[in-house]
Scaffold this active site. Structure first.
Site, mmCIF file in Angstrom:
data_model
loop_
_atom_site.group_PDB
_atom_site.id
_atom_site.type_symbol
_atom_site.label_atom_id
_atom_site.label_comp_id
_atom_site.label_asym_id
_atom_site.label_seq_id
_atom_site.Cartn_x
_atom_site.Cartn_y
_atom_site.Cartn_z
ATOM 1 N N GLU A 1 71.762 42.290 32.532
ATOM 2 C CA GLU A 1 71.613 40.930 32.003
ATOM 3 C C GLU A 1 72.130 39.905 32.996
ATOM 4 O O GLU A 1 73.047 39.138 32.693
ATOM 5 C CB GLU A 1 72.390 40.814 30.681
ATOM 6 C CG GLU A 1 72.002 41.843 29.637
ATOM 7 C CD GLU A 1 73.089 42.047 28.579
ATOM 8 O OE1 GLU A 1 74.134 41.372 28.634
ATOM 9 O OE2 GLU A 1 72.881 42.885 27.702
ATOM 10 N N GLY B 1 72.564 36.569 35.019
ATOM 11 C CA GLY B 1 72.217 35.165 34.826
ATOM 12 C C GLY B 1 72.495 34.397 36.106
ATOM 13 O O GLY B 1 71.603 34.100 36.901
ATOM 14 N N ARG B 2 73.781 34.133 36.331
ATOM 15 C CA ARG B 2 74.210 33.323 37.468
ATOM 16 C C ARG B 2 73.593 33.760 38.801
ATOM 17 O O ARG B 2 73.124 32.936 39.575
ATOM 18 C CB ARG B 2 75.738 33.415 37.582
ATOM 19 C CG ARG B 2 76.372 32.491 38.590
ATOM 20 C CD ARG B 2 77.864 32.792 38.725
ATOM 21 N NE ARG B 2 78.529 32.884 37.442
ATOM 22 C CZ ARG B 2 79.084 31.849 36.809
ATOM 23 N NH1 ARG B 2 79.085 30.660 37.363
ATOM 24 N NH2 ARG B 2 79.656 32.019 35.642
ATOM 25 N N TYR C 1 85.649 24.879 34.162
ATOM 26 C CA TYR C 1 86.126 26.137 34.760
ATOM 27 C C TYR C 1 86.807 25.927 36.102
ATOM 28 O O TYR C 1 86.953 26.890 36.863
ATOM 29 C CB TYR C 1 84.968 27.087 35.058
ATOM 30 C CG TYR C 1 83.985 27.343 33.976
ATOM 31 C CD1 TYR C 1 84.367 27.927 32.768
ATOM 32 C CD2 TYR C 1 82.637 27.053 34.173
ATOM 33 C CE1 TYR C 1 83.419 28.197 31.794
ATOM 34 C CE2 TYR C 1 81.693 27.336 33.204
ATOM 35 C CZ TYR C 1 82.097 27.910 32.015
ATOM 36 O OH TYR C 1 81.165 28.190 31.069
ATOM 37 N N CYS D 1 84.110 8.202 31.334
ATOM 38 C CA CYS D 1 85.492 7.807 31.022
ATOM 39 C C CYS D 1 86.363 9.007 30.671
ATOM 40 O O CYS D 1 86.795 9.179 29.528
ATOM 41 C CB CYS D 1 85.478 6.835 29.838
ATOM 42 S SG CYS D 1 84.173 5.633 29.993
ATOM 43 N N GLU D 2 86.573 9.882 31.648
ATOM 44 C CA GLU D 2 87.429 11.062 31.478
ATOM 45 C C GLU D 2 87.989 11.383 32.860
ATOM 46 O O GLU D 2 87.242 11.385 33.842
ATOM 47 C CB GLU D 2 86.615 12.303 31.061
ATOM 48 C CG GLU D 2 85.821 12.197 29.805
ATOM 49 C CD GLU D 2 86.590 12.636 28.568
ATOM 50 O OE1 GLU D 2 87.676 13.223 28.709
ATOM 51 O OE2 GLU D 2 86.085 12.367 27.477
HETATM 52 C C1 LIG Z 1 76.455 35.108 29.720
HETATM 53 C C2 LIG Z 1 76.066 36.517 29.540
HETATM 54 C C3 LIG Z 1 75.413 37.217 30.559
HETATM 55 C C4 LIG Z 1 75.144 36.609 31.919
HETATM 56 O O1 LIG Z 1 76.287 36.505 32.699
HETATM 57 P P1 LIG Z 1 76.188 36.085 34.253
HETATM 58 O O2 LIG Z 1 77.576 36.077 34.713
HETATM 59 O O3 LIG Z 1 75.554 34.752 34.298
HETATM 60 O O4 LIG Z 1 75.364 37.129 34.934
HETATM 61 C C5 LIG Z 1 75.010 38.503 30.309
HETATM 62 N N1 LIG Z 1 75.247 39.101 29.102
HETATM 63 C C6 LIG Z 1 75.877 38.464 28.098
HETATM 64 C C7 LIG Z 1 76.092 39.151 26.822
HETATM 65 C C8 LIG Z 1 76.319 37.157 28.287
HETATM 66 O O5 LIG Z 1 76.964 36.527 27.293
#
Ligand SMILES: *Cc1c(COP(=O)(O)O)cnc(C)c1O
Length: 429
Positions: free
Chosen positions: A286, A288-289, A329, A356-357
């Protein structure tokens, strides 16, 4: 692969001049490189081609329809965390049958929607959720495919807000009680146990926590395979990217084939394949980043310079509502002027937005080449958790998004207007 580089003195994304783009579409502006996204997806898939592997892009990292469509056409699956994301994936041409549904708080409406669409698996985070899914599936005359999320209690050694695999985190089911949880889940009438899932955190910069977590969980996977005939094991996402010094300069500018992951796909695969291959199961990832982070930049323009007694501030037209990672973060983003600096005059500045933060900053005490009002800069590596975390705070319209492919730049999301800001609001009479 990194697709932001200087050419003829100006910063380009692939073959598109970013200053010209900013003049045409205004700032702040998100720009994504399709070449980088495709390169990352294809290289990760290639490294894992020895496995029966399903790569489910974590939609929350970047859910623009054009990005999802690019990945859907490559055959990617999607990891979703809401009914809204499922709708996006479908609209973008993604297959629900290749979607996993994560998250600790799925609502009844979301569970119904996911069952109707026929998702691949609910990744279940508590026994209460399993019971709820079973009940809804029963009402609909369906059988819901589920995996439980195990919390392996492994330290991902990342920022505390993005660490998810320790016992104190809200995610998953404790390692010690997971087998009992499977037994009780298996006894529920309208569920089919399809797999096991884990995800220990985000922005991991070493392969060791992955190896530790997989090694710890392997015997459990074998047990679940023999007890329930599970089909898949998801090892989650979390591969980190390079946020510091990601931009090359001069001749080495085009980093074709350059590894811009802190932990290379080759290393990730070579350490995990020997553990995973013998399982003879489908392996779900999974990411993402790592798919989209370095594929994106946020372009912003300097409005004012403000010299305080302690600091010099460069006030830009983007703000924490457009990119919240630094505030949330302590995220670091490299600052690259769109015009390649010709002098080596450096100043130490804070780059801040108009909101404004005091948390509204992009860089603090940063050495940058001298900037003046009207100059534009790129905040690099903002393709993940950038636009998707943007808000309308301070009633600031959301920025436009552009997808670049070679020398083509397409608007993939229009800049919001003031009208958009109030759409749906009412004043009662
Ligand atoms: C956010 C998330 C990801 C993706 O994480 P990355 O660090 O962006 O690869 C994968 N699985 C689950 C369950 C997540 O919550």
């Amino acid at each position: 692969m990194h697709s932001f580089h200087y050419k003829n003195g100006s910063l380009h994304c692939e073959d598109v001049d970013l200053d010209a783009l900013a003049t045409e579409y205004g700032t702040p502006l998100y720009v994504y490189s399709s070449a980088t996204i495709l390169d990352h997806y294809r290289r990760l898939a290639a490294e894992l081609s020895d496995l029966d592997c399903l790569i489910c892009f974590a939609t929350k990292a970047n859910s623009n329809l054009s990005v999802l469509n690019l990945l859907a056409k490559e055959g990617a699956g999607f990891d979703i965390v809401s009914g809204g994301e499922l709708f996006r994936v479908e609209t973008a041409g993604g297959a629900p049958g290749r979607c996993t549904f994560a998250g600790v708080g799925k609502t009844r409406a979301e569970i119904r929607q996911a069952l109707e669409k026929g998702i691949y698996s609910f990744n279940v985070e508590s026994e209460a959720e399993a019971a709820q899914i079973s009940q809804i599936a029963g009402e609909m005359g369906r059988v819901a495919p589920v995996a439980l999320r195990v919390n392996p209690n492994v330290d991902a050694k990342t920022h505390k807000y993005i660490s998810t695999g320790k016992s104190e985190n809200k995610f998953g089911i404790d390692f010690a009680s997971i087998l009992d949880a499977y037994a009780r889940t298996a006894a529920l009438p309208h569920l089919k146990i399809r797999g096991l899932q884990m995800h220990i955190g985000s922005q991991l910069t070493s392969v060791e926590p992955f190896v530790e977590a997989v090694t710890k969980v392997l015997p459990l996977v074998e047990t679940l395979k023999s007890l329930y005939g599970i089909e898949f094991f998801s090892i989650g996402g979390g591969i980190g990217i390079v946020y510091h010094d990601s931009l090359a300069s001069g001749d080495q500018a085009w980093w074709s084939g350059h590894e811009d992951t802190t932990l290379s796909f080759a290393e990730y695969a070579s350490r995990l394949l020997p553990l995973l291959k013998p399982l003879d199961l489908r392996i779900v990832l999974e990411p993402g980043r790592v798919m989209v982070g370095n594929a994106g930049a946020l372009i912003t323009e300097v409005l004012y310079e403000k010299r305080g007694t302690e600091k010099t501030f460069q006030i830009v037209d983007a703000a924490m509502n457009d990119l919240i990672r630094p505030a949330l973060y302590e995220g670091y983003h490299e600052v690259a002027p769109l015009r390649e600096p010709t002098s080596d005059r450096i100043e130490i500045v804070d780059i801040v937005g108009p909101v404004c933060e005091s948390g509204d900053f992009f860089a603090q005490n940063r050495s940058v080449s001298e900037l003046c009002a009207g100059d534009r800069i790129a905040l690099l590596s903002t393709g993940a958790y950038g636009f998707t975390m943007a808000s309308n705070y301070n009633s600031r319209p959301l920025p436009a998004e552009i997808l670049v492919s070679g020398d083509q730049a397409k608007v993939v999301r229009k800049r919001q207007t003031h009208r958009d800001l109030i759409a749906g609001e009412l004043i009662p009479d």
